[in-house]
Structures are given as C-alpha cells and as structure tokens.
Design a protein around this motif. Structure first.
Motif, PDB file in Angstrom:
ATOM      1  N   UNK A 197       0.837  -1.200   0.000  1.00  0.00           N
ATOM      2  CA  UNK A 197       0.000   0.000   0.000  1.00  0.00           C
ATOM      3  C   UNK A 197       0.873   1.253   0.000  1.00  0.00           C
ATOM      4  N   UNK A 198       1.919   1.274   0.828  1.00  0.00           N
ATOM      5  CA  UNK A 198       2.820   2.431   0.888  1.00  0.00           C
ATOM      6  C   UNK A 198       3.540   2.641  -0.443  1.00  0.00           C
ATOM      7  N   UNK A 199       3.933   1.535  -1.091  1.00  0.00           N
ATOM      8  CA  UNK A 199       4.604   1.649  -2.387  1.00  0.00           C
ATOM      9  C   UNK A 199       3.676   2.293  -3.415  1.00  0.00           C
ATOM     10  N   UNK A 200       2.424   1.865  -3.435  1.00  0.00           N
ATOM     11  CA  UNK A 200       1.457   2.435  -4.372  1.00  0.00           C
ATOM     12  C   UNK A 200       1.196   3.908  -4.048  1.00  0.00           C
ATOM     13  N   UNK A 201       1.096   4.242  -2.768  1.00  0.00           N
ATOM     14  CA  UNK A 201       0.836   5.619  -2.352  1.00  0.00           C
ATOM     15  C   UNK A 201       2.001   6.531  -2.762  1.00  0.00           C
ATOM     16  N   UNK A 202       3.230   6.057  -2.538  1.00  0.00           N
ATOM     17  CA  UNK A 202       4.399   6.855  -2.918  1.00  0.00           C
ATOM     18  C   UNK A 202       4.490   7.015  -4.438  1.00  0.00           C
ATOM     19  N   UNK A 203       4.093   6.002  -5.172  1.00  0.00           N
ATOM     20  CA  UNK A 203       4.078   6.092  -6.634  1.00  0.00           C
ATOM     21  C   UNK A 203       3.077   7.146  -7.092  1.00  0.00           C
ATOM     22  N   UNK A 204       1.906   7.177  -6.455  1.00  0.00           N
ATOM     23  CA  UNK A 204       0.904   8.190  -6.808  1.00  0.00           C
ATOM     24  C   UNK A 204       1.404   9.593  -6.485  1.00  0.00           C
ATOM     25  N   UNK A 205       2.108   9.750  -5.374  1.00  0.00           N
ATOM     26  CA  UNK A 205       2.679  11.068  -5.043  1.00  0.00           C
ATOM     27  C   UNK A 205       3.694  11.497  -6.098  1.00  0.00           C
ATOM     28  N   UNK A 206       4.503  10.548  -6.538  1.00  0.00           N
ATOM     29  CA  UNK A 206       5.503  10.854  -7.558  1.00  0.00           C
ATOM     30  C   UNK A 206       4.835  11.217  -8.890  1.00  0.00           C
ATOM     31  N   UNK A 208       4.081  19.223 -15.374  1.00  0.00           N
ATOM     32  CA  UNK A 208       3.661  19.136 -16.771  1.00  0.00           C
ATOM     33  C   UNK A 208       4.499  18.169 -17.582  1.00  0.00           C
ATOM     34  N   UNK A 209       5.183  17.260 -16.923  1.00  0.00           N
ATOM     35  CA  UNK A 209       6.034  16.293 -17.610  1.00  0.00           C
ATOM     36  C   UNK A 209       5.332  14.950 -17.730  1.00  0.00           C
ATOM     37  N   UNK A 210       5.789  14.183 -18.697  1.00  0.00           N
ATOM     38  CA  UNK A 210       5.271  12.827 -18.887  1.00  0.00           C
ATOM     39  C   UNK A 210       6.044  11.874 -17.967  1.00  0.00           C
ATOM     40  N   UNK A 211       5.351  11.084 -17.127  1.00  0.00           N
ATOM     41  CA  UNK A 211       6.074  10.156 -16.231  1.00  0.00           C
ATOM     42  C   UNK A 211       6.656   8.995 -17.025  1.00  0.00           C
ATOM     43  N   UNK A 224       3.800   1.377 -14.826  1.00  0.00           N
ATOM     44  CA  UNK A 224       3.614  -0.068 -14.694  1.00  0.00           C
ATOM     45  C   UNK A 224       3.461  -0.500 -13.244  1.00  0.00           C
ATOM     46  N   UNK A 225       4.009   0.260 -12.313  1.00  0.00           N
ATOM     47  CA  UNK A 225       3.864  -0.077 -10.892  1.00  0.00           C
ATOM     48  C   UNK A 225       2.395  -0.038 -10.498  1.00  0.00           C
ATOM     49  N   UNK A 226       1.648   0.892 -11.074  1.00  0.00           N
ATOM     50  CA  UNK A 226       0.228   1.014 -10.735  1.00  0.00           C
ATOM     51  C   UNK A 226      -0.650   0.007 -11.464  1.00  0.00           C
ATOM     52  N   UNK A 227      -0.129  -0.602 -12.529  1.00  0.00           N
ATOM     53  CA  UNK A 227      -0.907  -1.601 -13.262  1.00  0.00           C
ATOM     54  C   UNK A 227      -1.061  -2.894 -12.477  1.00  0.00           C
ATOM     55  N   UNK A 233      -1.721  -6.493  -4.193  1.00  0.00           N
ATOM     56  CA  UNK A 233      -1.202  -7.688  -3.517  1.00  0.00           C
ATOM     57  C   UNK A 233      -0.402  -8.587  -4.464  1.00  0.00           C
ATOM     58  N   UNK A 234       0.095  -8.049  -5.573  1.00  0.00           N
ATOM     59  CA  UNK A 234       0.798  -8.874  -6.552  1.00  0.00           C
ATOM     60  C   UNK A 234       2.106  -9.434  -6.009  1.00  0.00           C
ATOM     61  N   UNK A 235       2.788  -8.706  -5.147  1.00  0.00           N
ATOM     62  CA  UNK A 235       4.073  -9.168  -4.617  1.00  0.00           C
ATOM     63  C   UNK A 235       3.911 -10.204  -3.515  1.00  0.00           C
TER      64      UNK A 235
END
Length: 134
Positions: A29-38, A46-49, A55-58, A62-64
C-alpha cells in the motif's frame, strides 16, 4: 497462563501468518501511495512520467505477496500434502509409536484422507498446468 500456552501453542503459526500478511499488504500500500505522489509531482510539472512508473500502478496491490497474479508451484504442494497425508496416516494406525492417545485414530484418519485428497488435486494440477518458459 502456562496451561493456556501449552494447550494453544499452535495458534502462533496462523497468527504469525496473519501479522506477516498484514505487514506485506501495508508495505505494498505504501509503495502504491508513494508512486501516486511521484506521479502527482510529474503532473504538477507538466512532464510525462516514465513508463516504468506507470507499470507499478498496473499491478494489483497484492501482486508481490503471492496473490492471484503469481502462479502456484503445484509440484511442491503435491509433495507437502503427500508427506502430511502419510504422516497423519502412520500416526493414525500406529499411535503408540508416537506416544499419541489411541482415541485420535479416527480424527487422524480423517485428516490423512483430506490431506491425501488435496495431494491428488495438486498432482492433477501440476500435470495439467502449463508454465511459461520466460
């Protein structure tokens, strides 16, 4: 209190599994939350991630932790349940060897049959499941 531990010592294993699974879910959950913040930071600039960040959000959260996205190793499950079925079967019909009360013959037989059935299921699954060679 000592008698309580002696009678229910085996509850440590499911409780440990519960705690470890909860901690793993919290870390995911923390990994996904930090990815969303990034991603929000990239959007504010205004940049393209990068594609790898998206792919982290795809992946499911609980995949790991061995969830539905991870293939099961049916051969190891077959081995595990076959050994457990054999152990309970031997303990059911030779209880005096293990210092077990003779009154456990029927419950141990039921457990051995259930473990044997799961073992047969795992064997069939192992023989019919195709694995990717990647």
């Amino acid at each position: 209190m000592e008698d309580l531990f002696r009678a229910y010592w085996w509850l440590m294993f499911p409780m440990a599994w519960f705690v470890i699974s909860g901690f793993s879910s919290w870390l995911n959950y923390r990994k996904q939350r930090e990815t969303l913040k990034l991603l929000k930071t990239y959007a504010d600039k205004g940049q393209e991630p990068p594609e790898s960040l998206l792919r982290v959000l795809d992946k499911p959260i609980d995949a790991d932790s061995g969830g539905p996205g991870r293939p099961a190793n049916y051969w190891s499950l077959f081995g595990l349940f076959a050994v457990l079925a054999g152990g309970f079967g031997i303990a059911a019909y030779m209880p005096e060897t293990f210092g077990v009360d003779i009154g456990v013959r029927f419950p141990f037989t039921v457990v051995a049959l259930v473990m044997g059935a799961v073992s047969v299921w795992a064997l069939i699954s192992a023989m019919t499941t195709r694995r990717d060679r990647s």
